[in-house]
Design an enzyme around this catalytic site. Structure first.
Site, PDB file in Angstrom:
ATOM      1  N   GLY A   1     -30.097  13.184  20.655  1.00  0.00           N
ATOM      2  CA  GLY A   1     -30.067  14.050  19.103  1.00  0.00           C
ATOM      3  C   GLY A   1     -30.019  12.618  18.441  1.00  0.00           C
TER       4      GLY A   1
ATOM      5  CD  GLU B   1     -29.476  16.793  28.693  1.00  0.00           C
ATOM      6  OE1 GLU B   1     -30.555  16.401  28.116  1.00  0.00           O
ATOM      7  OE2 GLU B   1     -29.151  18.117  28.016  1.00  0.00           O
TER       8      GLU B   1
ATOM      9  CG  ASN C   1     -34.576  21.399  26.079  1.00  0.00           C
ATOM     10  OD1 ASN C   1     -35.131  21.779  25.195  1.00  0.00           O
ATOM     11  ND2 ASN C   1     -33.566  21.367  25.551  1.00  0.00           N
TER      12      ASN C   1
ATOM     13  CD  GLU D   1     -29.408  21.227  21.744  1.00  0.00           C
ATOM     14  OE1 GLU D   1     -30.211  21.712  21.968  1.00  0.00           O
ATOM     15  OE2 GLU D   1     -29.337  20.095  20.870  1.00  0.00           O
TER      16      GLU D   1
ATOM     17  CB  SER E   1     -31.135   9.102  22.690  1.00  0.00           C
ATOM     18  OG  SER E   1     -30.695  10.087  21.598  1.00  0.00           O
TER      19      SER E   1
ATOM     20  CG  HIS F   1     -29.434  21.708  26.343  1.00  0.00           C
ATOM     21  ND1 HIS F   1     -28.326  21.636  24.897  1.00  0.00           N
ATOM     22  CD2 HIS F   1     -29.731  20.954  26.438  1.00  0.00           C
ATOM     23  CE1 HIS F   1     -28.850  20.066  24.618  1.00  0.00           C
ATOM     24  NE2 HIS F   1     -30.204  19.871  25.670  1.00  0.00           N
TER      25      HIS F   1
ATOM     26  CE  LYS G   1     -32.690  18.812  22.966  1.00  0.00           C
ATOM     27  NZ  LYS G   1     -31.335  18.172  22.109  1.00  0.00           N
TER      28      LYS G   1
HETATM   29  P1  13P Z   1     -33.166  13.928  22.877  1.00  0.00           P
HETATM   30  O1  13P Z   1     -33.509  13.614  24.074  1.00  0.00           O
HETATM   31  O2  13P Z   1     -33.670  14.353  21.315  1.00  0.00           O
HETATM   32  O3  13P Z   1     -30.730  13.076  22.409  1.00  0.00           O
HETATM   33  O4  13P Z   1     -32.624  15.374  23.367  1.00  0.00           O
HETATM   34  C1  13P Z   1     -31.787  14.930  24.816  1.00  0.00           C
HETATM   35  C2  13P Z   1     -31.242  16.625  25.239  1.00  0.00           C
HETATM   36  O5  13P Z   1     -31.006  17.396  24.573  1.00  0.00           O
HETATM   37  C3  13P Z   1     -32.317  17.172  26.043  1.00  0.00           C
HETATM   38  O6  13P Z   1     -32.127  18.556  27.219  1.00  0.00           O
END
Ligand code: 13P
Length: 251
Positions: A173, A167, A9, A97, A212, A95, A11
Protein backbone atom coordinates in the site's frame (compact mmCIF):
# COMPACT_ATOMS: atom_id res chain seq x y z
CA UNK A 1 5.11 -26.49 -14.43
CA UNK A 2 3.42 -24.47 -11.71
CA UNK A 3 0.13 -22.87 -12.70
CA UNK A 4 0.24 -19.13 -12.03
CA UNK A 5 -2.21 -17.64 -9.58
CA UNK A 6 -3.44 -14.08 -9.19
CA UNK A 7 -5.45 -13.28 -6.09
CA UNK A 8 -7.13 -10.06 -5.02
CA UNK A 9 -7.17 -9.18 -1.34
CA UNK A 10 -9.94 -6.63 -0.93
CA UNK A 11 -8.97 -6.00 2.72
CA UNK A 12 -11.56 -3.96 4.64
CA UNK A 13 -12.99 -2.30 1.54
CA UNK A 14 -16.44 -2.31 0.06
CA UNK A 15 -20.14 -1.80 0.52
CA UNK A 16 -22.87 -4.00 -0.88
CA UNK A 17 -23.18 -1.56 -3.78
CA UNK A 18 -19.47 -1.29 -4.57
CA UNK A 19 -19.06 -5.06 -4.25
CA UNK A 20 -21.92 -5.57 -6.73
CA UNK A 21 -20.15 -3.25 -9.14
CA UNK A 22 -16.84 -5.07 -8.73
CA UNK A 23 -18.53 -8.46 -9.26
CA UNK A 24 -20.08 -7.10 -12.43
CA UNK A 25 -16.70 -5.92 -13.67
CA UNK A 26 -15.07 -9.26 -12.86
CA UNK A 27 -17.89 -11.00 -14.68
CA UNK A 28 -16.99 -9.20 -17.87
CA UNK A 29 -13.30 -10.13 -17.77
CA UNK A 30 -12.00 -12.54 -20.37
CA UNK A 31 -9.79 -14.74 -18.20
CA UNK A 32 -6.81 -16.61 -19.64
CA UNK A 33 -7.27 -20.34 -19.16
CA UNK A 34 -3.79 -20.90 -17.74
CA UNK A 35 -4.15 -18.75 -14.61
CA UNK A 36 -5.92 -19.50 -11.33
CA UNK A 37 -7.82 -16.43 -10.16
CA UNK A 38 -9.14 -15.80 -6.66
CA UNK A 39 -10.64 -12.96 -4.65
CA UNK A 40 -10.67 -12.45 -0.89
CA UNK A 41 -13.59 -10.15 0.02
CA UNK A 42 -14.39 -9.05 3.55
CA UNK A 43 -16.22 -11.91 5.28
CA UNK A 44 -19.47 -9.98 5.22
CA UNK A 45 -19.57 -10.09 1.41
CA UNK A 46 -18.49 -13.69 0.82
CA UNK A 47 -22.03 -14.92 0.12
CA UNK A 48 -22.67 -12.03 -2.25
CA UNK A 49 -19.42 -12.70 -4.11
CA UNK A 50 -19.87 -16.48 -4.30
CA UNK A 51 -23.39 -15.99 -5.70
CA UNK A 52 -22.35 -13.17 -8.01
CA UNK A 53 -19.42 -15.06 -9.51
CA UNK A 54 -21.32 -18.30 -10.05
CA UNK A 55 -20.25 -19.91 -13.30
CA UNK A 56 -17.11 -17.77 -13.53
CA UNK A 57 -13.81 -19.53 -12.80
CA UNK A 58 -12.81 -17.27 -9.94
CA UNK A 59 -12.27 -18.87 -6.53
CA UNK A 60 -13.37 -17.10 -3.38
CA UNK A 61 -11.37 -17.03 -0.17
CA UNK A 62 -11.52 -15.44 3.26
CA UNK A 63 -9.00 -13.02 4.73
CA UNK A 64 -8.95 -14.74 8.10
CA UNK A 65 -10.40 -17.75 9.88
CA UNK A 66 -10.60 -19.18 13.38
CA UNK A 67 -8.03 -21.34 15.16
CA UNK A 68 -10.65 -24.08 15.48
CA UNK A 69 -11.91 -25.84 12.37
CA UNK A 70 -15.46 -26.52 13.53
CA UNK A 71 -18.19 -24.10 14.56
CA UNK A 72 -18.59 -23.50 18.28
CA UNK A 73 -18.44 -20.93 21.06
CA UNK A 74 -15.91 -18.44 19.73
CA UNK A 75 -17.47 -15.01 19.59
CA UNK A 76 -16.58 -12.87 16.62
CA UNK A 77 -14.72 -15.57 14.71
CA UNK A 78 -15.60 -17.53 11.59
CA UNK A 79 -14.74 -21.24 11.43
CA UNK A 80 -12.97 -22.62 8.39
CA UNK A 81 -15.78 -25.19 8.09
CA UNK A 82 -18.27 -22.32 7.83
CA UNK A 83 -16.17 -20.75 5.09
CA UNK A 84 -16.24 -24.03 3.17
CA UNK A 85 -20.01 -24.15 3.62
CA UNK A 86 -20.22 -20.62 2.19
CA UNK A 87 -18.28 -21.63 -0.91
CA UNK A 88 -14.73 -20.58 -0.04
CA UNK A 89 -11.75 -22.65 -1.10
CA UNK A 90 -8.89 -20.52 0.22
CA UNK A 91 -7.96 -18.47 3.26
CA UNK A 92 -5.19 -15.98 3.98
CA UNK A 93 -3.08 -16.80 7.03
CA UNK A 94 -0.70 -14.36 8.63
CA UNK A 95 -1.18 -11.27 6.50
CA UNK A 96 1.18 -8.61 7.85
CA UNK A 97 -1.75 -6.38 8.79
CA UNK A 98 -3.01 -9.14 11.07
CA UNK A 99 0.45 -9.84 12.44
CA UNK A 100 1.14 -6.17 13.10
CA UNK A 101 -2.22 -4.59 13.88
CA UNK A 102 -4.05 -7.57 15.39
CA UNK A 103 -0.97 -8.97 17.11
CA UNK A 104 -1.20 -12.44 15.58
CA UNK A 105 1.85 -14.51 16.42
CA UNK A 106 3.30 -17.61 14.83
CA UNK A 107 1.68 -19.97 17.37
CA UNK A 108 -1.79 -18.73 16.52
CA UNK A 109 -1.09 -18.70 12.80
CA UNK A 110 0.02 -22.32 12.91
CA UNK A 111 -3.31 -23.27 14.48
CA UNK A 112 -5.22 -21.25 11.88
CA UNK A 113 -3.21 -22.87 9.09
CA UNK A 114 -3.87 -26.39 10.40
CA UNK A 115 -7.57 -25.75 11.10
CA UNK A 116 -8.03 -24.41 7.57
CA UNK A 117 -6.35 -27.41 5.97
CA UNK A 118 -8.33 -29.80 8.15
CA UNK A 119 -11.46 -28.45 6.43
CA UNK A 120 -10.01 -28.65 2.94
CA UNK A 121 -9.31 -24.93 2.59
CA UNK A 122 -6.03 -23.97 0.94
CA UNK A 123 -4.11 -21.65 3.26
CA UNK A 124 -2.17 -18.80 1.68
CA UNK A 125 0.61 -18.18 4.20
CA UNK A 126 1.83 -14.58 4.06
CA UNK A 127 5.39 -13.77 5.06
CA UNK A 128 7.49 -10.64 4.79
CA UNK A 129 9.90 -8.26 6.48
CA UNK A 130 9.50 -4.66 7.62
CA UNK A 131 11.59 -1.84 6.20
CA UNK A 132 13.65 -1.76 9.37
CA UNK A 133 14.40 -5.46 9.06
CA UNK A 134 15.34 -5.13 5.38
CA UNK A 135 17.65 -2.23 6.10
CA UNK A 136 19.28 -4.25 8.86
CA UNK A 137 19.93 -7.05 6.35
CA UNK A 138 17.53 -9.41 8.15
CA UNK A 139 15.10 -10.13 5.30
CA UNK A 140 15.94 -13.78 4.70
CA UNK A 141 16.25 -14.49 8.40
CA UNK A 142 12.81 -12.99 9.19
CA UNK A 143 11.03 -14.68 6.29
CA UNK A 144 12.87 -17.92 6.98
CA UNK A 145 11.73 -17.87 10.60
CA UNK A 146 8.09 -17.18 9.68
CA UNK A 147 8.16 -20.15 7.32
CA UNK A 148 10.11 -22.37 9.64
CA UNK A 149 7.60 -21.99 12.45
CA UNK A 150 5.00 -23.70 10.27
CA UNK A 151 7.39 -26.35 8.95
CA UNK A 152 8.61 -27.25 12.44
CA UNK A 153 5.14 -27.63 13.88
CA UNK A 154 3.21 -29.10 10.93
CA UNK A 155 5.90 -30.56 8.67
CA UNK A 156 6.97 -29.49 5.20
CA UNK A 157 4.33 -31.73 3.60
CA UNK A 158 1.57 -29.24 4.42
CA UNK A 159 2.90 -27.02 1.63
CA UNK A 160 1.78 -29.59 -0.93
CA UNK A 161 -1.66 -28.07 -0.36
CA UNK A 162 -0.86 -24.47 0.42
CA UNK A 163 0.31 -21.29 -1.24
CA UNK A 164 2.93 -18.88 0.09
CA UNK A 165 2.79 -15.13 -0.48
CA UNK A 166 5.89 -13.03 0.02
CA UNK A 167 4.73 -9.55 0.93
CA UNK A 168 7.42 -7.14 2.08
CA UNK A 169 5.64 -4.92 4.60
CA UNK A 170 7.34 -1.79 3.23
CA UNK A 171 5.84 -2.44 -0.21
CA UNK A 172 2.24 -2.90 0.93
CA UNK A 173 0.00 0.00 0.00
CA UNK A 174 2.99 2.32 -0.25
CA UNK A 175 3.49 2.41 -4.00
CA UNK A 176 6.98 1.02 -3.37
CA UNK A 177 7.45 -2.33 -5.05
CA UNK A 178 10.24 -4.78 -4.50
CA UNK A 179 12.26 -4.90 -7.70
CA UNK A 180 11.77 -8.13 -9.64
CA UNK A 181 15.26 -9.19 -8.55
CA UNK A 182 14.65 -8.36 -4.86
CA UNK A 183 11.45 -10.39 -4.93
CA UNK A 184 13.04 -13.23 -6.88
CA UNK A 185 15.89 -13.45 -4.35
CA UNK A 186 13.46 -13.96 -1.47
CA UNK A 187 11.29 -16.37 -3.46
CA UNK A 188 14.35 -18.44 -4.37
CA UNK A 189 15.37 -18.54 -0.70
CA UNK A 190 11.88 -19.69 0.33
CA UNK A 191 11.94 -22.43 -2.28
CA UNK A 192 15.43 -23.51 -1.22
CA UNK A 193 14.34 -23.66 2.41
CA UNK A 194 11.49 -25.99 1.46
CA UNK A 195 13.71 -28.00 -0.91
CA UNK A 196 16.12 -28.75 1.90
CA UNK A 197 13.29 -30.78 3.46
CA UNK A 198 11.36 -31.96 0.41
CA UNK A 199 12.27 -31.04 -3.17
CA UNK A 200 8.97 -32.20 -4.66
CA UNK A 201 6.98 -29.96 -2.35
CA UNK A 202 9.37 -27.07 -3.04
CA UNK A 203 9.01 -27.41 -6.80
CA UNK A 204 5.23 -27.65 -6.65
CA UNK A 205 4.32 -24.87 -4.24
CA UNK A 206 3.21 -21.56 -5.70
CA UNK A 207 4.98 -18.48 -4.39
CA UNK A 208 3.05 -15.25 -4.95
CA UNK A 209 4.50 -11.78 -4.65
CA UNK A 210 2.45 -9.02 -3.03
CA UNK A 211 3.11 -5.33 -2.46
CA UNK A 212 2.00 -2.55 -4.81
CA UNK A 213 1.56 -4.86 -7.79
CA UNK A 214 -0.11 -3.08 -10.71
CA UNK A 215 -0.62 -3.87 -14.37
CA UNK A 216 2.42 -1.71 -15.10
CA UNK A 217 4.89 -3.78 -13.05
CA UNK A 218 3.24 -7.21 -13.12
CA UNK A 219 4.82 -8.52 -16.33
CA UNK A 220 8.34 -8.00 -15.06
CA UNK A 221 7.62 -9.45 -11.62
CA UNK A 222 5.79 -12.48 -12.98
CA UNK A 223 8.62 -13.06 -15.45
CA UNK A 224 10.96 -14.10 -12.65
CA UNK A 225 11.49 -17.87 -12.36
CA UNK A 226 10.28 -18.27 -8.76
CA UNK A 227 7.40 -15.79 -8.85
CA UNK A 228 4.25 -17.74 -9.64
CA UNK A 229 1.76 -14.89 -9.54
CA UNK A 230 0.61 -12.19 -7.19
CA UNK A 231 -1.46 -11.27 -4.18
CA UNK A 232 -2.92 -7.92 -5.11
CA UNK A 233 -4.36 -5.35 -2.72
CA UNK A 234 -5.41 -1.92 -3.96
CA UNK A 235 -5.25 -2.74 -7.66
CA UNK A 236 -7.66 -5.66 -7.22
CA UNK A 237 -10.47 -3.25 -6.36
CA UNK A 238 -10.56 -2.16 -9.98
CA UNK A 239 -11.77 -4.99 -12.22
CA UNK A 240 -10.02 -3.73 -15.35
CA UNK A 241 -6.69 -3.26 -13.59
CA UNK A 242 -7.04 -6.65 -11.90
CA UNK A 243 -7.86 -8.18 -15.30
CA UNK A 244 -4.71 -6.70 -16.79
CA UNK A 245 -2.63 -8.17 -13.94
CA UNK A 246 -4.25 -11.57 -14.52
CA UNK A 247 -3.38 -11.38 -18.21
CA UNK A 248 0.21 -10.51 -17.28
CA UNK A 249 0.40 -13.81 -15.39
CA UNK A 250 -0.95 -15.65 -18.41
CA UNK A 251 1.87 -14.49 -20.68
P1 13P B 1 -1.19 -3.52 -2.11
O1 13P B 1 -1.24 -4.23 -3.45
O2 13P B 1 -2.30 -2.53 -1.95
O3 13P B 1 0.16 -2.96 -1.86
O4 13P B 1 -1.44 -4.64 -1.01
C1 13P B 1 -0.73 -5.82 -1.04
C2 13P B 1 -1.31 -6.76 -0.05
O5 13P B 1 -1.18 -6.57 1.15
C3 13P B 1 -2.07 -7.91 -0.56
O6 13P B 1 -2.37 -8.80 0.46
Amino acid sequence: MRRPMVAGNWKMHGTRASVAELIEGLGHLALPSGVDVAVFPPCLFINQVVDGLEGKSISVGAQNSAVESKQGALTGEVAPSQLVDAGCSLVLVGHSERRQIMGERDGMLIRKFAAAQACGLTPVLCVGETLEQREAGQTLEVVGRQLDSVIEELGVGVFAKAVIAYEPVWAIGTGLTASPQQAQDVHAAIRAQLAAKNSEVAQGVRLLYGGSVKAANAVELFGMPDIDGGLIGGASLNADEFGAIIRAAGN
